[in-house]
Design a protein around this motif. Sequence first.
Motif, PDB file in Angstrom:
ATOM      1  N   VAL A   1      -3.182   0.319   6.179  1.00  0.00           N
ATOM      2  CA  VAL A   1      -4.308   0.695   5.309  1.00  0.00           C
ATOM      3  C   VAL A   1      -4.466   2.211   5.167  1.00  0.00           C
ATOM      4  CG1 VAL A   1      -5.622  -1.436   5.636  1.00  0.00           C
ATOM      5  CG2 VAL A   1      -5.936   0.468   7.249  1.00  0.00           C
TER       6      VAL A   1
ATOM      7  N   TYR B   1       0.833  -1.213   0.000  1.00  0.00           N
ATOM      8  CA  TYR B   1       0.000   0.000   0.000  1.00  0.00           C
ATOM      9  C   TYR B   1       0.867   1.262   0.000  1.00  0.00           C
ATOM     10  CZ  TYR B   1      -2.934   3.785   1.653  1.00  0.00           C
ATOM     11  OH  TYR B   1      -3.552   4.999   1.783  1.00  0.00           O
TER      12      TYR B   1
ATOM     13  N   GLU C   1      -1.862  -2.474  -9.643  1.00  0.00           N
ATOM     14  CA  GLU C   1      -3.319  -2.272  -9.759  1.00  0.00           C
ATOM     15  C   GLU C   1      -3.677  -0.824  -9.404  1.00  0.00           C
ATOM     16  OE1 GLU C   1      -5.620  -5.005  -7.397  1.00  0.00           O
ATOM     17  OE2 GLU C   1      -7.529  -4.169  -8.068  1.00  0.00           O
ATOM     18  N   MET C   2      -3.040  -0.307  -8.342  1.00  0.00           N
ATOM     19  CA  MET C   2      -3.312   1.082  -7.940  1.00  0.00           C
ATOM     20  C   MET C   2      -2.855   2.067  -9.023  1.00  0.00           C
ATOM     21  SD  MET C   2      -2.266   0.690  -3.918  1.00  0.00           S
ATOM     22  CE  MET C   2      -2.732   2.358  -3.406  1.00  0.00           C
TER      23      MET C   2
ATOM     24  N   ARG D   1      -1.680 -11.389  -5.800  1.00  0.00           N
ATOM     25  CA  ARG D   1      -2.717 -10.340  -5.856  1.00  0.00           C
ATOM     26  C   ARG D   1      -2.599  -9.352  -4.697  1.00  0.00           C
ATOM     27  NH1 ARG D   1      -6.528 -10.646 -10.275  1.00  0.00           N
ATOM     28  NH2 ARG D   1      -6.361 -12.750 -11.095  1.00  0.00           N
ATOM     29  N   GLU D   2      -2.451  -9.894  -3.472  1.00  0.00           N
ATOM     30  CA  GLU D   2      -2.520  -9.023  -2.290  1.00  0.00           C
ATOM     31  C   GLU D   2      -1.233  -8.244  -2.051  1.00  0.00           C
ATOM     32  OE1 GLU D   2      -4.102 -10.985   1.226  1.00  0.00           O
ATOM     33  OE2 GLU D   2      -5.366 -12.258  -0.038  1.00  0.00           O
TER      34      GLU D   2
ATOM     35  N   LEU E   1      -0.480  -5.500  -6.188  1.00  0.00           N
ATOM     36  CA  LEU E   1      -1.301  -4.415  -5.659  1.00  0.00           C
ATOM     37  C   LEU E   1      -0.846  -3.013  -6.095  1.00  0.00           C
ATOM     38  CD1 LEU E   1      -3.863  -4.357  -3.808  1.00  0.00           C
ATOM     39  CD2 LEU E   1      -2.335  -3.506  -2.041  1.00  0.00           C
TER      40      LEU E   1
ATOM     41  N   LYS F   1      -5.589   1.986 -11.750  1.00  0.00           N
ATOM     42  CA  LYS F   1      -6.907   2.517 -11.393  1.00  0.00           C
ATOM     43  C   LYS F   1      -6.851   3.941 -10.850  1.00  0.00           C
ATOM     44  CE  LYS F   1      -8.882  -2.050 -10.575  1.00  0.00           C
ATOM     45  NZ  LYS F   1      -9.372  -3.020  -9.563  1.00  0.00           N
ATOM     46  N   ASP F   2      -5.798   4.289 -10.136  1.00  0.00           N
ATOM     47  CA  ASP F   2      -5.742   5.610  -9.487  1.00  0.00           C
ATOM     48  C   ASP F   2      -4.901   6.631 -10.258  1.00  0.00           C
ATOM     49  OD1 ASP F   2      -7.325   4.585  -7.488  1.00  0.00           O
ATOM     50  OD2 ASP F   2      -5.671   4.211  -6.105  1.00  0.00           O
TER      51      ASP F   2
ATOM     52  N   ARG G   1      -1.954  -5.121   8.527  1.00  0.00           N
ATOM     53  CA  ARG G   1      -1.581  -4.541   7.224  1.00  0.00           C
ATOM     54  C   ARG G   1      -1.827  -3.036   7.284  1.00  0.00           C
ATOM     55  NH1 ARG G   1      -6.554  -6.275   3.157  1.00  0.00           N
ATOM     56  NH2 ARG G   1      -5.774  -8.378   3.492  1.00  0.00           N
TER      57      ARG G   1
ATOM     58  N   GLU H   1      -1.480 -17.495  -5.968  1.00  0.00           N
ATOM     59  CA  GLU H   1      -2.252 -16.411  -6.579  1.00  0.00           C
ATOM     60  C   GLU H   1      -2.658 -15.336  -5.558  1.00  0.00           C
ATOM     61  OE1 GLU H   1      -2.441 -16.186  -9.741  1.00  0.00           O
ATOM     62  OE2 GLU H   1      -3.910 -14.595 -10.046  1.00  0.00           O
ATOM     63  N   HIS H   2      -3.056 -15.731  -4.352  1.00  0.00           N
ATOM     64  CA  HIS H   2      -3.487 -14.706  -3.388  1.00  0.00           C
ATOM     65  C   HIS H   2      -2.314 -13.839  -2.951  1.00  0.00           C
ATOM     66  CE1 HIS H   2      -2.040 -17.694  -0.469  1.00  0.00           C
ATOM     67  NE2 HIS H   2      -2.104 -16.764   0.477  1.00  0.00           N
ATOM     68  N   VAL H   3      -1.119 -14.419  -2.923  1.00  0.00           N
ATOM     69  CA  VAL H   3       0.075 -13.649  -2.556  1.00  0.00           C
ATOM     70  C   VAL H   3       0.415 -12.661  -3.676  1.00  0.00           C
ATOM     71  CG1 VAL H   3       2.520 -13.824  -1.974  1.00  0.00           C
ATOM     72  CG2 VAL H   3       0.892 -15.547  -1.125  1.00  0.00           C
TER      73      VAL H   3
END
Lengths: 663, 51
Positions: free
Chosen positions: A649, A164, A219-220, A211-212, A216, A223-224, A647, A207-209
Amino acid sequence: MSESTAAWRDTSLTPRERAEKLVEAMTLGQKIAQLHGAMETIDIYALSAQLAESGADMDQLAAQIRVERHVPAIDELGIPRFRVTNGPVGVGMGDGTPSPPATSLPMTIGLAAGFDLDLAHAYGDIIGSETATLGQHVLEGPGVCLHRTTIAGRNFEYFSEDPYLSGVMAVAVAKAIQAHNVIAMGKHYVVNDQEYERFRVSVEVDEHVLRELYLLPFEMLVKDAKIAAFMSAYNRIRGVYATEYRHTLTDILRTEWGFEGYIQSDFWSCRSAAPSLNAGMDHEMPDAKWLNEANVRAALQDASLEIKTVNRALVRRYTQMFRFGQFDRPYDPGEIDAPAHGAVARAIGSQIAVLLKNDDGLLPLNHDTGSVAIIGQSAFVDEACLGGGGSSKVTPLYTVRPLDGMQDVLRDLDSAASVTKVTVEDDLSNLDAARKAATQADVVVLMAGLVATEGADQPDANMLNDQNRMLDELLSVNPATVVVLKDSNPVLMPWIDKARAVLEVWNQGAEDGHVVADLLFGVVNPSGKVPTSYPRSEDDTLYAGRPERYPGTDEGDGYPVMRYSEGLEIGYRWFQAQGIEPLFGFGFGFGLSYTTFGITDVSVDAPDGARAPVTVTARVANTGPVAGGEVLQVYLGVPVPGQPPKRLVGFRKTFLEPGSRSW
Amino acid sequence: MTITIDAAATHHPFSAWDYSTRAFVTKPGEYTVHVGTSADSTPHTATITVW
């Protein structure tokens, strides 16, 4: 076709429409010529291997080969020469020989330590402005791989161990770059978190590792920041080269996230013609080893490649060029305002330093002192510590040396203090002279650190050239001794108990000399926070005794496989999940100040569980003697099996005068 | 000062990757909010129930 009637010149069309019309007008030969950079093809893999064997580094490699960074113009179509500049720590190697100088900024890991989106914006603004001034179209940055280990050679180009913090800072940098109509290029997509055997290694990750954590920040950026481009990585992912991996290049990036930009290979990371284009890679750099006339025509002929796929690759890149007006802007390089941009670099630099230790308030130093001795090895006391090696290196417009910078700052403070410097030999052969100087001075500033480099990880997490022994021996000479660390990466500090004050300033870039003196004498109060935890010992790391995690093992295919079997447990997630204390007992997010803060009236308002935004309010008060900055941090414990305890946030930095408090 | 945590934000603050739906999902349960000045120094906590 005349200029006035060419349909793609119609500025009332959308960028995508213009791109489509342009590609419609191109011959196959023109299309193929635009799929790649114009450099002559060399055998980079053999050259790298030869240099590694001879002990040379990336800088020597770069000196040997003249890297070219452009796609030639097509004048009859009005396509400009496409100029691609490296980042992400300033305007690095660009299209030009020699590469033009630019403002040498602090490294990205340092920027992350600022925990301040305004600083990230200022950083991106300098980079974007200078890229535009130099007439370049693309800035290859920001870098958002994660600090999975603290020995990775390129961590200085990346932000943090936390996805993040990495993502939110990178979004601010990318938006600021693109505000100058420059294409920002997030990199290195994806899991290029190590440099070891980067041309061969394969990363196995759940896969979850993926993605998370590792996806990440990317992805930001999509999208941002509406980022225009990504660079695909050198490594393999699950046995497939990143440049050929449809799952990340197309399914996730475009289908799931809606990315509309283009993907460039890393330099020489393209490993095939049809498979790369089919997977979603759009542009080969710096040469045409794969996307050359013969290969592309043959693939079209045998139907392993469709012309629609070739068109798609070009439309994606031209859409971003039209979006930023790059077809409509003539090449007109100007001059960088070196003093103004240097002043911003100095301001950023002083906000990112982390005060790790300050027993008895030894810092800030009183400028009304008699004599100051700066002691350390040449890389850290003789010249400004510019930063990591490799392709990101910025040719500086000017630099401020430690001695000169300190004299400037003391003069501005009307101090009569004298400053001397002792350069300790890299083999420590003149340690007696350093000891003598430390005895005689009123104040001793020991400067040490680490300059990492692209293309190789560190053999371990220690500073080089026996600097730990140098510090250990010199720390017991004079009680008024402070340590300034200039690091590309968190380092081990076996001497920490002997040190009364430790200030981490990272690799600062051009303004090193001023920034360090500003901080030591309290002109600026340190407010940086640890962006990546310092392990107490390498035995405490996720790779200790786990070669399958790092550096990987040959599982039968010949190349090393790195298994991210630690799952979500990297950085502070690792330390907290394992119950291991990082160095100082305070890892991620920690940093002292010359003042003190109190946090009161904390309240959490969740009107509808997680369905409506949750508001965290707190009052931060400056309870000490001087102005300073504090970072309020919010972590979340997620009640799902396998999740680490916390985590990050949200965070927010605030600057307060003494006795004042935030509302 | 205020920090807003929006579950719909791009960093999926409340969510974990769900293999069955192939998406980020916020699961029911008690979420702990930790507030402080470093990952290891979060003296203020609160609980949010997601149902």
